[in-house]
Design a protein around this motif. Structure first.
Motif, short mmCIF file in Angstrom:
data_model
loop_
_atom_site.label_atom_id
_atom_site.label_comp_id
_atom_site.label_asym_id
_atom_site.label_seq_id
_atom_site.Cartn_x
_atom_site.Cartn_y
_atom_site.Cartn_z
N GLY A 93 0.91 -3.53 2.81
CA GLY A 93 -0.41 -2.88 3.66
C GLY A 93 -0.71 -3.60 4.58
O GLY A 93 -1.64 -3.18 5.43
N PHE A 94 -0.14 -4.78 4.83
CA PHE A 94 -0.66 -5.54 6.14
C PHE A 94 -0.66 -4.76 7.59
O PHE A 94 -1.40 -4.97 8.37
CB PHE A 94 0.28 -6.85 6.12
CG PHE A 94 -0.27 -7.96 7.19
CD1 PHE A 94 -1.18 -8.54 6.97
CD2 PHE A 94 0.45 -7.89 8.44
CE1 PHE A 94 -2.08 -9.30 7.94
CE2 PHE A 94 -0.18 -8.92 9.34
CZ PHE A 94 -1.42 -9.57 8.97
N ASP A 95 0.59 -4.14 7.63
CA ASP A 95 0.56 -3.23 8.97
C ASP A 95 0.00 -1.85 9.09
O ASP A 95 0.14 -1.28 10.00
CB ASP A 95 1.87 -3.41 9.71
CG ASP A 95 2.80 -2.74 8.66
OD1 ASP A 95 2.66 -2.40 7.54
OD2 ASP A 95 3.97 -2.72 9.44
N LYS A 96 -0.65 -1.45 7.96
CA LYS A 96 -0.99 -0.04 7.69
C LYS A 96 -2.40 0.11 8.28
O LYS A 96 -3.28 -0.80 8.34
CB LYS A 96 -1.04 0.20 6.26
CG LYS A 96 0.10 0.17 5.28
CD LYS A 96 1.05 1.27 5.55
CE LYS A 96 2.31 1.12 4.95
NZ LYS A 96 3.74 0.49 5.63
N ASN A 97 -2.62 1.35 8.79
CA ASN A 97 -3.77 1.61 9.56
C ASN A 97 -4.77 2.02 8.53
O ASN A 97 -4.38 3.24 7.75
CB ASN A 97 -3.63 2.66 10.63
CG ASN A 97 -4.83 3.34 11.12
OD1 ASN A 97 -6.00 2.99 10.64
ND2 ASN A 97 -4.81 4.31 11.92
N LEU A 98 -5.66 1.35 7.93
CA LEU A 98 -6.38 1.78 6.99
C LEU A 98 -7.80 2.63 7.07
O LEU A 98 -8.76 2.78 6.44
CB LEU A 98 -6.75 0.42 5.91
CG LEU A 98 -5.81 -0.32 5.51
CD1 LEU A 98 -6.00 -1.50 4.98
CD2 LEU A 98 -5.08 0.47 4.49
N SER A 99 -7.78 3.32 8.32
CA SER A 99 -8.79 4.09 8.91
C SER A 99 -9.12 5.50 8.03
O SER A 99 -10.13 5.88 7.80
CB SER A 99 -8.72 4.29 10.23
OG SER A 99 -7.59 5.08 10.65
N ASN A 100 -7.57 5.72 7.62
CA ASN A 100 -8.09 7.00 6.83
C ASN A 100 -7.26 6.58 5.17
O ASN A 100 -6.14 6.72 5.19
CB ASN A 100 -6.97 8.18 7.40
CG ASN A 100 -7.02 9.45 6.41
OD1 ASN A 100 -7.79 9.16 5.54
ND2 ASN A 100 -6.34 10.39 7.05
N LEU A 101 -8.15 6.39 4.38
CA LEU A 101 -7.64 6.00 2.99
C LEU A 101 -7.16 6.79 1.99
O LEU A 101 -6.78 6.70 0.96
CB LEU A 101 -8.87 5.14 2.48
CG LEU A 101 -9.02 3.76 2.98
CD1 LEU A 101 -10.49 3.30 2.38
CD2 LEU A 101 -7.89 2.77 3.09
N ASP A 102 -7.27 8.23 2.97
CA ASP A 102 -6.85 9.33 1.92
C ASP A 102 -5.26 9.61 2.19
O ASP A 102 -4.64 10.44 1.52
CB ASP A 102 -7.60 10.75 2.39
CG ASP A 102 -8.75 10.85 1.64
OD1 ASP A 102 -8.93 10.08 0.61
OD2 ASP A 102 -9.91 11.08 2.16
N ARG A 103 -4.54 8.97 3.03
CA ARG A 103 -3.30 8.99 3.26
C ARG A 103 -2.42 8.53 2.12
O ARG A 103 -2.82 7.73 1.47
CB ARG A 103 -2.86 8.19 4.62
CG ARG A 103 -3.49 9.04 5.80
CD ARG A 103 -2.75 8.22 7.10
NE ARG A 103 -1.79 7.18 7.05
CZ ARG A 103 -2.44 6.11 7.57
NH1 ARG A 103 -3.36 5.77 7.90
NH2 ARG A 103 -1.59 5.08 7.43
N PRO A 104 -1.11 9.00 1.97
CA PRO A 104 -0.39 8.51 0.86
C PRO A 104 -0.11 6.95 1.11
O PRO A 104 0.06 6.41 1.96
CB PRO A 104 1.10 9.33 1.10
CG PRO A 104 0.56 10.30 2.13
CD PRO A 104 -0.49 9.93 2.69
N LEU A 105 -0.08 6.23 -0.01
CA LEU A 105 0.25 4.79 -0.13
C LEU A 105 1.87 4.73 0.16
O LEU A 105 2.10 3.77 1.21
CB LEU A 105 0.07 4.22 -1.64
CG LEU A 105 0.37 2.98 -1.64
CD1 LEU A 105 -0.15 1.81 -0.87
CD2 LEU A 105 0.32 2.28 -3.14
#
Length: 182
Positions: A93-105
């Motif tokens: 998850g280090f480079d994931k955009n966590l602004s939308n936490l409803d997106r698929p993991l």
């Protein structure tokens, strides 16, 4: 019906090594580790959202709740994240955009959630390419339950962790081997 193969530590290392050669190495490795260290079914892994495992600040949760619509049995349950899985999830998850936490993991080739079937196919493809004929999407789950049973964890606790309504279901997951019998 044939039981899914439980994997040894050496076999798991072989699978993880193979994942590193694939098109999506970090994703595939993290999917495998989620199966082995959280005991989740393919359908449950496919349904995970970023917000299930990450806090908004990017930290990995110590535990999360699978909602009834994310599970096979339609029952909510708590999933605990051990240190090894937490480290893998953090790296993933280090480079994931966590602004939308409803997106698929875990994002499929098409950019959305995996279907349960596609997730099962991913497991089968990985295991087949590692030379494991009897391994399936349930191999990580079965290995998880067997390992905990070998450490002396009560079958009632195992059933709760696995989301089984009956301990008889959980007991079928526990692989008996020669070392235990000695």
């Amino acid at each position: 019906m044939r039981q899914a193969q439980t994997l040894t530590d050496a076999q798991l290392r072989r699978v993880l090594h193979y994942c590193r050669s694939r098109r999506h190495p970090l994703r595939d490795e993290t999917i495998i580790l989620t199966s082995f260290y959280a005991g989740l079914r393919a359908i449950e892994i496919a349904a995970l959202k970023l917000g299930d495992v990450f806090h908004p600040d990017g930290k990995v949760r110590e535990q999360f709740t699978l909602e009834s619509n994310q599970t096979k049995g339609g029952q909510r349950r708590t999933v605990f994240i051990n240190k090894r899985l937490s480290k893998a999830l953090f790296e993933y998850g280090f480079d994931k955009n966590l602004s939308n936490l409803d997106r698929p993991l875990f994002v499929s080739q098409k950019g959305g959630h995996f279907s349960a079937n596609t997730m099962c196919q991913l497991f089968l493809d990985i295991y087949k390419n590692c030379g494991f004929r009897d391994a399936s999407s349930h191999s990580g789950r079965r290995t998880y339950i067997t390992r905990l049973a070998n450490k002396g964890v009560s079958v009632r606790i195992l059933a709760a962790l696995a989301g089984h309504a009956h301990i008889s279901t959980t007991q079928r997951y526990i692989d008996v081997n020669a070392d235990q019998m000695k």
